[in-house]
Design an enzyme around this catalytic site. Structure first.
Site, mmCIF file in Angstrom:
data_model
loop_
_atom_site.group_PDB
_atom_site.id
_atom_site.type_symbol
_atom_site.label_atom_id
_atom_site.label_comp_id
_atom_site.label_asym_id
_atom_site.label_seq_id
_atom_site.Cartn_x
_atom_site.Cartn_y
_atom_site.Cartn_z
ATOM 1 N N ARG A 93 40.478 -21.363 24.160
ATOM 2 C CA ARG A 93 40.338 -20.784 25.503
ATOM 3 C C ARG A 93 40.073 -21.912 26.500
ATOM 4 O O ARG A 93 39.416 -22.900 26.170
ATOM 5 C CB ARG A 93 39.185 -19.785 25.523
ATOM 6 C CG ARG A 93 39.448 -18.570 24.653
ATOM 7 C CD ARG A 93 38.304 -17.586 24.679
ATOM 8 N NE ARG A 93 38.094 -17.118 26.051
ATOM 9 C CZ ARG A 93 36.897 -17.055 26.629
ATOM 10 N NH1 ARG A 93 35.810 -17.418 25.979
ATOM 11 N NH2 ARG A 93 36.784 -16.611 27.864
ATOM 12 N N SER A 95 38.054 -22.043 28.961
ATOM 13 C CA SER A 95 36.611 -22.235 29.187
ATOM 14 C C SER A 95 35.987 -23.100 28.100
ATOM 15 O O SER A 95 35.044 -23.852 28.366
ATOM 16 C CB SER A 95 35.894 -20.881 29.230
ATOM 17 O OG SER A 95 36.323 -20.136 30.338
ATOM 18 N N ILE A 96 36.508 -23.007 26.883
ATOM 19 C CA ILE A 96 36.038 -23.835 25.762
ATOM 20 C C ILE A 96 36.523 -25.273 25.958
ATOM 21 O O ILE A 96 35.761 -26.234 25.816
ATOM 22 C CB ILE A 96 36.530 -23.248 24.420
ATOM 23 C CG1 ILE A 96 35.943 -21.841 24.183
ATOM 24 C CG2 ILE A 96 36.250 -24.181 23.256
ATOM 25 C CD1 ILE A 96 34.452 -21.780 23.996
ATOM 26 N N ARG A 98 37.239 -26.778 28.658
ATOM 27 C CA ARG A 98 36.566 -27.405 29.806
ATOM 28 C C ARG A 98 35.170 -27.892 29.469
ATOM 29 O O ARG A 98 34.554 -28.623 30.249
ATOM 30 C CB ARG A 98 36.534 -26.433 30.984
ATOM 31 C CG ARG A 98 37.913 -26.216 31.559
ATOM 32 C CD ARG A 98 37.965 -25.125 32.573
ATOM 33 N NE ARG A 98 39.365 -24.936 32.971
ATOM 34 C CZ ARG A 98 39.806 -23.893 33.619
ATOM 35 N NH1 ARG A 98 38.973 -22.931 33.977
ATOM 36 N NH2 ARG A 98 41.081 -23.795 33.927
ATOM 37 N N ASP A 111 52.493 -18.374 10.059
ATOM 38 C CA ASP A 111 53.801 -17.893 9.629
ATOM 39 C C ASP A 111 53.866 -16.377 9.697
ATOM 40 O O ASP A 111 52.839 -15.697 9.577
ATOM 41 C CB ASP A 111 54.079 -18.344 8.184
ATOM 42 C CG ASP A 111 54.396 -19.821 8.101
ATOM 43 O OD1 ASP A 111 55.351 -20.250 8.770
ATOM 44 O OD2 ASP A 111 53.701 -20.547 7.369
ATOM 45 N N THR A 119 41.094 -20.697 10.011
ATOM 46 C CA THR A 119 40.209 -21.852 9.922
ATOM 47 C C THR A 119 40.397 -22.683 11.187
ATOM 48 O O THR A 119 41.518 -22.975 11.592
ATOM 49 C CB THR A 119 40.505 -22.681 8.662
ATOM 50 O OG1 THR A 119 40.158 -21.898 7.510
ATOM 51 C CG2 THR A 119 39.701 -23.977 8.638
ATOM 52 N N GLU A 121 39.618 -26.216 13.283
ATOM 53 C CA GLU A 121 39.329 -27.643 13.109
ATOM 54 C C GLU A 121 38.667 -28.120 14.394
ATOM 55 O O GLU A 121 39.329 -28.530 15.336
ATOM 56 C CB GLU A 121 40.628 -28.401 12.846
ATOM 57 C CG GLU A 121 41.390 -27.867 11.643
ATOM 58 C CD GLU A 121 42.880 -27.751 11.903
ATOM 59 O OE1 GLU A 121 43.301 -27.805 13.071
ATOM 60 O OE2 GLU A 121 43.614 -27.600 10.934
ATOM 61 N N GLN A 138 42.103 -17.845 21.263
ATOM 62 C CA GLN A 138 42.900 -16.642 21.467
ATOM 63 C C GLN A 138 44.135 -16.688 20.582
ATOM 64 O O GLN A 138 44.715 -17.746 20.373
ATOM 65 C CB GLN A 138 43.269 -16.476 22.935
ATOM 66 C CG GLN A 138 43.874 -17.673 23.587
ATOM 67 C CD GLN A 138 43.825 -17.588 25.103
ATOM 68 O OE1 GLN A 138 43.649 -16.539 25.681
ATOM 69 N NE2 GLN A 138 44.012 -18.723 25.754
#
EC number: 3.5.4.30
Length: 174
Positions: A93, A95-96, A98, A111, A119, A121, A138
């Site tokens: 996102r 906001s993340i 930033r 796929d 998961t 990273e 998202q």
């Protein structure tokens, strides 16, 4: 083409499964996924592509956990997803981002037929306190043209938690 939020909602229960689902997390063309309380970190260095690498588990306490730059934290989504006839993709996102947090290095692509927890990273550019349950990324869905072959097997299919690298299994096949 990317599905709209209304189309995601329409395909829930058929082409798309998100569990647990909360309509408040649905966006105009994506669905927000949340960070689980567990993180994994590699515990022995250097890492080796041809071997399983040991990890240890960190729990994000209620008061948050301080992540440090230069470390890789493997997290996962609270939500279990399953997708048919579409390509699921994951992005952080804004906001993340930033705040200087990356939620994936290279694995934002799923796929057709993938099912499991995603998961993450996670890396940060400067010290950052994180909290379990935060809407961290998202998922969005692309339509596919042509005959579909679903992803049925693989190292990460139907996973039940955070998956460290299983690349070493590719070397075992040779």
């Amino acid at each position: 083409m990317i599905l709209t939020g209304k189309e995601i909602l329409k395909r829930l229960g058929s082409d798309i499964k998100i569990e647990p689902y909360d309509e408040k997390l649905l966006n105009p063309n994506s669905y927000n996924l949340r960070l689980h309380e567990d993180l994994l970190v590699y515990s022995e260095f250097p890492l080796d592509m041809k071997k399983p690498n040991p990890v240890r588990t960190l729990k994000i306490p209620e008061e948050g956990l301080l992540l440090e730059p230069g470390n890789l934290y493997l997290g996962r989504t609270i939500e279990f997803t399953e997708t048919h006839n579409l390509v699921p993709m994951l992005e952080g996102r804004s906001s993340i981002g930033r705040l200087g947090m990356f939620v994936h290095i290279t694995a934002g692509f799923g796929d057709v037929g993938f099912k499991g927890f995603w998961t993450l990273e996670i890396q940060v550019t400067h010290p950052l306190r994180v909290y379990s349950g935060v809407q961290i990324c998202q998922i969005f869905y692309h339509t596919v043209e042509g005959e579909i072959s679903e992803y049925k097997s693989g190292k990460y299919q139907a996973n039940q938690g955070i998956q460290p690298s299983l690349l070493y299994k590719d070397f075992e096949k040779k």
